[in-house]
Design a protein around this motif. Structure first.
Motif, PDB file in Angstrom:
ATOM      1  N   SER A 349       0.923  -1.291  -0.054  1.00 41.33           N
ATOM      2  CA  SER A 349      -0.068   0.038  -0.014  1.00 41.33           C
ATOM      3  C   SER A 349       1.109   1.561   0.028  1.00 41.33           C
ATOM      4  O   SER A 349       1.520   1.481   0.939  1.00 41.33           O
ATOM      5  CB  SER A 349      -0.784   0.025   1.391  1.00 41.33           C
ATOM      6  OG  SER A 349      -1.787   1.091   1.434  1.00 41.33           O
ATOM      7  N   GLU A 350       0.799   2.112  -1.040  1.00 36.22           N
ATOM      8  CA  GLU A 350       1.487   3.414  -1.045  1.00 36.22           C
ATOM      9  C   GLU A 350       1.062   4.308   0.119  1.00 36.22           C
ATOM     10  O   GLU A 350       1.770   4.886   0.549  1.00 36.22           O
ATOM     11  CB  GLU A 350       1.164   4.267  -2.409  1.00 36.22           C
ATOM     12  CG  GLU A 350       1.797   3.369  -3.698  1.00 36.22           C
ATOM     13  CD  GLU A 350       1.624   3.885  -4.987  1.00 36.22           C
ATOM     14  OE1 GLU A 350       1.165   5.204  -4.805  1.00 36.22           O
ATOM     15  OE2 GLU A 350       1.729   3.413  -5.998  1.00 36.22           O
ATOM     16  N   LYS A 351      -0.155   4.453   0.573  1.00 37.95           N
ATOM     17  CA  LYS A 351      -0.471   5.169   1.448  1.00 37.95           C
ATOM     18  C   LYS A 351      -0.018   4.956   2.950  1.00 37.95           C
ATOM     19  O   LYS A 351       0.656   5.747   3.634  1.00 37.95           O
ATOM     20  CB  LYS A 351      -2.144   5.010   1.662  1.00 37.95           C
ATOM     21  CG  LYS A 351      -2.515   5.808   3.146  1.00 37.95           C
ATOM     22  CD  LYS A 351      -4.137   5.275   3.238  1.00 37.95           C
ATOM     23  CE  LYS A 351      -4.498   4.206   3.533  1.00 37.95           C
ATOM     24  NZ  LYS A 351      -5.768   3.615   3.790  1.00 37.95           N
ATOM     25  N   LEU A 352       0.179   3.563   3.051  1.00 39.93           N
ATOM     26  CA  LEU A 352       0.810   3.087   4.517  1.00 39.93           C
ATOM     27  C   LEU A 352       2.318   3.235   4.410  1.00 39.93           C
ATOM     28  O   LEU A 352       3.127   3.431   5.214  1.00 39.93           O
ATOM     29  CB  LEU A 352       0.449   1.488   4.694  1.00 39.93           C
ATOM     30  CG  LEU A 352      -0.962   1.015   4.716  1.00 39.93           C
ATOM     31  CD1 LEU A 352      -1.386  -0.248   5.148  1.00 39.93           C
ATOM     32  CD2 LEU A 352      -1.655   2.132   6.128  1.00 39.93           C
ATOM     33  N   GLN A 353       3.035   3.213   3.078  1.00 47.58           N
ATOM     34  CA  GLN A 353       4.272   3.512   3.017  1.00 47.58           C
ATOM     35  C   GLN A 353       4.717   4.912   3.197  1.00 47.58           C
ATOM     36  O   GLN A 353       5.637   5.036   3.892  1.00 47.58           O
ATOM     37  CB  GLN A 353       4.738   2.953   1.466  1.00 47.58           C
ATOM     38  CG  GLN A 353       4.772   1.548   1.176  1.00 47.58           C
ATOM     39  CD  GLN A 353       5.222   1.140  -0.258  1.00 47.58           C
ATOM     40  OE1 GLN A 353       5.242   2.111  -1.036  1.00 47.58           O
ATOM     41  NE2 GLN A 353       5.162   0.038  -0.472  1.00 47.58           N
ATOM     42  N   GLU A 354       3.910   5.747   2.967  1.00 47.21           N
ATOM     43  CA  GLU A 354       4.140   7.203   3.340  1.00 47.21           C
ATOM     44  C   GLU A 354       3.939   7.384   4.740  1.00 47.21           C
ATOM     45  O   GLU A 354       4.688   8.006   5.339  1.00 47.21           O
ATOM     46  CB  GLU A 354       2.844   7.958   2.469  1.00 47.21           C
ATOM     47  CG  GLU A 354       3.218   7.872   0.972  1.00 47.21           C
ATOM     48  CD  GLU A 354       2.149   8.777   0.465  1.00 47.21           C
ATOM     49  OE1 GLU A 354       1.033   9.431   1.003  1.00 47.21           O
ATOM     50  OE2 GLU A 354       2.160   9.018  -0.653  1.00 47.21           O
ATOM     51  N   LEU A 355       2.940   6.494   5.340  1.00 49.73           N
ATOM     52  CA  LEU A 355       2.739   6.764   6.883  1.00 49.73           C
ATOM     53  C   LEU A 355       3.849   6.100   7.703  1.00 49.73           C
ATOM     54  O   LEU A 355       4.327   6.570   8.453  1.00 49.73           O
ATOM     55  CB  LEU A 355       1.377   6.069   7.232  1.00 49.73           C
ATOM     56  CG  LEU A 355       0.023   6.871   6.885  1.00 49.73           C
ATOM     57  CD1 LEU A 355      -1.059   5.866   7.353  1.00 49.73           C
ATOM     58  CD2 LEU A 355       0.096   8.273   7.317  1.00 49.73           C
ATOM     59  N   SER A 356       4.535   5.093   6.910  1.00 47.15           N
ATOM     60  CA  SER A 356       5.758   4.575   7.753  1.00 47.15           C
ATOM     61  C   SER A 356       6.789   5.296   7.770  1.00 47.15           C
ATOM     62  O   SER A 356       7.484   5.291   8.630  1.00 47.15           O
ATOM     63  CB  SER A 356       5.756   3.042   6.910  1.00 47.15           C
ATOM     64  OG  SER A 356       6.884   2.556   7.329  1.00 47.15           O
ATOM     65  N   GLN A 357       6.794   6.177   6.607  1.00 45.34           N
ATOM     66  CA  GLN A 357       8.112   6.999   6.544  1.00 45.34           C
ATOM     67  C   GLN A 357       7.816   8.463   7.501  1.00 45.34           C
ATOM     68  O   GLN A 357       8.808   8.804   8.068  1.00 45.34           O
ATOM     69  CB  GLN A 357       8.108   7.649   5.109  1.00 45.34           C
ATOM     70  CG  GLN A 357       8.546   6.669   4.067  1.00 45.34           C
ATOM     71  CD  GLN A 357       8.720   7.177   2.569  1.00 45.34           C
ATOM     72  OE1 GLN A 357       8.299   8.238   2.492  1.00 45.34           O
ATOM     73  NE2 GLN A 357       9.031   6.213   1.756  1.00 45.34           N
ATOM     74  N   LEU A 358       6.606   8.549   7.854  1.00 47.18           N
ATOM     75  CA  LEU A 358       6.301   9.633   8.662  1.00 47.18           C
ATOM     76  C   LEU A 358       6.488   9.202  10.285  1.00 47.18           C
ATOM     77  O   LEU A 358       6.772   9.938  11.177  1.00 47.18           O
ATOM     78  CB  LEU A 358       4.857  10.133   8.529  1.00 47.18           C
ATOM     79  CG  LEU A 358       4.089  11.035   9.519  1.00 47.18           C
ATOM     80  CD1 LEU A 358       4.999  12.489   9.213  1.00 47.18           C
ATOM     81  CD2 LEU A 358       2.735  11.306   9.182  1.00 47.18           C
ATOM     82  N   THR A 359       6.226   7.952  10.460  1.00 48.02           N
ATOM     83  CA  THR A 359       6.424   7.308  11.860  1.00 48.02           C
ATOM     84  C   THR A 359       7.381   6.272  11.790  1.00 48.02           C
ATOM     85  O   THR A 359       8.079   6.201  10.805  1.00 48.02           O
ATOM     86  CB  THR A 359       5.084   6.500  12.190  1.00 48.02           C
ATOM     87  OG1 THR A 359       4.732   5.578  11.414  1.00 48.02           O
ATOM     88  CG2 THR A 359       3.830   7.508  12.091  1.00 48.02           C
TER      89      THR A 359
END
Length: 432
Positions: A349-359
């Motif tokens: 999931s691209e969305k979750l990859q972005e959140l992973s980078q944020l957290t």
């Protein structure tokens, strides 16, 4: 590769569908006629194991059947838009001189009916339409059309439901029924055949079961000889060979206590009830389920399936002995099989990859969290609930929630007291 097709429809629609099916020698047809929508579940249930797919003559019978929750195979229904509707409007206009704005319609959405009229070049738009989702009573549709006709707002009704047509005729209301065209039925049948072919291909995809078994836990005490070790392993191999034969697969060893079975996706889905349960190893093969940890991998090639099987095994081991996990070819993970807390999560999931980078949280952790919230049907959760679903310690779950709160992805919305003397538990609302 014959397709066993169950067809359920009103008498006139069923005749049209049957005539279209006759053009396909690879289809074996089971026709079932209904006279009342409420009879559909009783007509359907005795034949659930006899067909590969179901085709319905319209939206209402399809919805009635779906509401039973018993159908486990693909379904479709014949749409009433397109040539079916055009034929009805042509009759109204050219033979009866009735305009579209003098007619009441049902079933269609306002968007699709408006788009159809625009494409057909019909200048005047519709005025009266009753759209509904799923099933509806024929009497409710008849009431809608009859009221407009009695008030002089319409000259005729156009319905897609056979029982509504019969009820309106009984009440003396001029009614015209939209029935499927043969071309429309043929289009749906071609789609079903493509789906059947795709599912057959999926069934023959390679599946790998990678299993870790500790046969020595069954040996009494801690004092046993190397001969007893070897005998325990030989007995395990004999049991697994019978299990592999049951799966129509092959068995190989992959190190001490680790075994790999190559089989097909279809067979794995069959023995696990579509990835819901663990096979009854103890009853059928004498293998204690608590001694077996298993990862099932599905792939387009044997190599990919084996890699996925290894990944699934790692996920299973994280949850402890006796757990089974599945890694599918679309990069989604399911499991643990046979457990109430079973969830599904993805890696891509691209969305979750972005959140992973944020957290500081991994995509896997975020994906598990997303799946848990979806399964619960709400965005609120406390640390103990999260720990139970993820099979982790409450303090680890609290760290996840605190990290999400610090990045503005979660917020505390309340507290719960498990008992009068216990510490209140913070309830978080999560917005992934």
């Amino acid at each position: 590769m014959r397709l066993r097709l169950g067809v359920i429809g009103a008498d006139d629609s069923l005749a049209i569908i049957e005539s279209a099916v006759q053009e396909f020698p690879e289809i074996e047809c089971l026709p079932i006629v209904y006279w009342r929508e409420e009879d559909i579940p009783d007509l359907l249930l005795p034949h659930l194991d006899e067909v590969d797919m179901w085709l319905f003559s319209g939206q209402v019978p399809h919805a009635m059947a779906s509401q039973t929750g018993k159908i486990q195979v693909p379904t479709a229904y014949v749409p009433h838009i397109g040539a079916s509707l055009y034929r009805t409007l042509l009759h109204l206009s050219h033979q009866l001189g009735i305009r579209v704005d003098e007619v009441s319609f049902d079933t269609f959405t306002a968007e699709e009916l408006g788009h159809f009229l625009q494409e057909a070049g019909i200048a005047e738009g519709f005025r009266w339409l009753k759209h509904y989702e799923g099933a509806i009573l024929a009497s409710e549709l008849a009431d809608f059309h009859e009221k407009l006709w009695q008030e002089g707002k319409t000259k005729a009704a156009v319905t897609c439901l056979r029982t509504a047509e019969q009820e309106l005729l009984r009440r003396g209301v001029p009614v015209h029924r939209v029935v499927p065209t043969k071309a429309g039925v043929l289009s749906v049948i071609h789609m079903l055949l493509r789906t059947h072919e795709m599912l057959h291909f999926k069934d023959t995809q390679i599946a790998v079961q990678m299993m870790e078994i500790d046969p020595f836990r069954e040996l009494a005490g801690g004092n046993f000889s190397t001969d007893e070790w070897q005998n325990a392993e030989i007995k395990t191999m004999e049991k697994l060979l019978r299990y592999a034969k049951y799966l129509q697969g092959s068995l190989k060893t992959a190190g001490p206590g680790r075994y790999v079975i190559f089989t097909t996706r279809g067979k794995v889905q069959e023995v696990t009830s579509d990835y819901a349960t663990i096979p009854d190893l103890e009853e059928l093969f004498g293998i204690r389920p608590d001694l077996v940890t298993c990862g099932i991998g599905i792939g387009k090639t044997a190599y990919e399936a084996e890699i996925h099987g290894g990944t699934a095994l790692l996920h299973a081991k994280e949850r402890g002995a006796g757990n089974w996990m599945v890694f599918l070819d679309d990069k989604s993970v399911l499991g643990p099989l046979g457990r109430e807390e079973q969830i599904a999560y993805r890696y891509d999931s691209e969305k979750l990859q972005e959140l992973s980078q944020l957290t500081s949280l991994s995509v896997m952790t975020l994906s598990k969290l997303e799946s848990i919230l979806k399964k619960r049907g709400k965005q609120e959760i406390n640390a103990h609930e999260l720990a139970s679903h993820m099979q982790i310690l409450p303090r680890s779950a609290r760290r996840i929630l605190i990290e999400l709160e610090s990045k503005g992805i979660a917020q505390v919305v309340g507290e719960e007291s498990p008992n009068p003397r216990g510490r209140p538990r913070k309830v978080y609302r999560i917005s992934l």
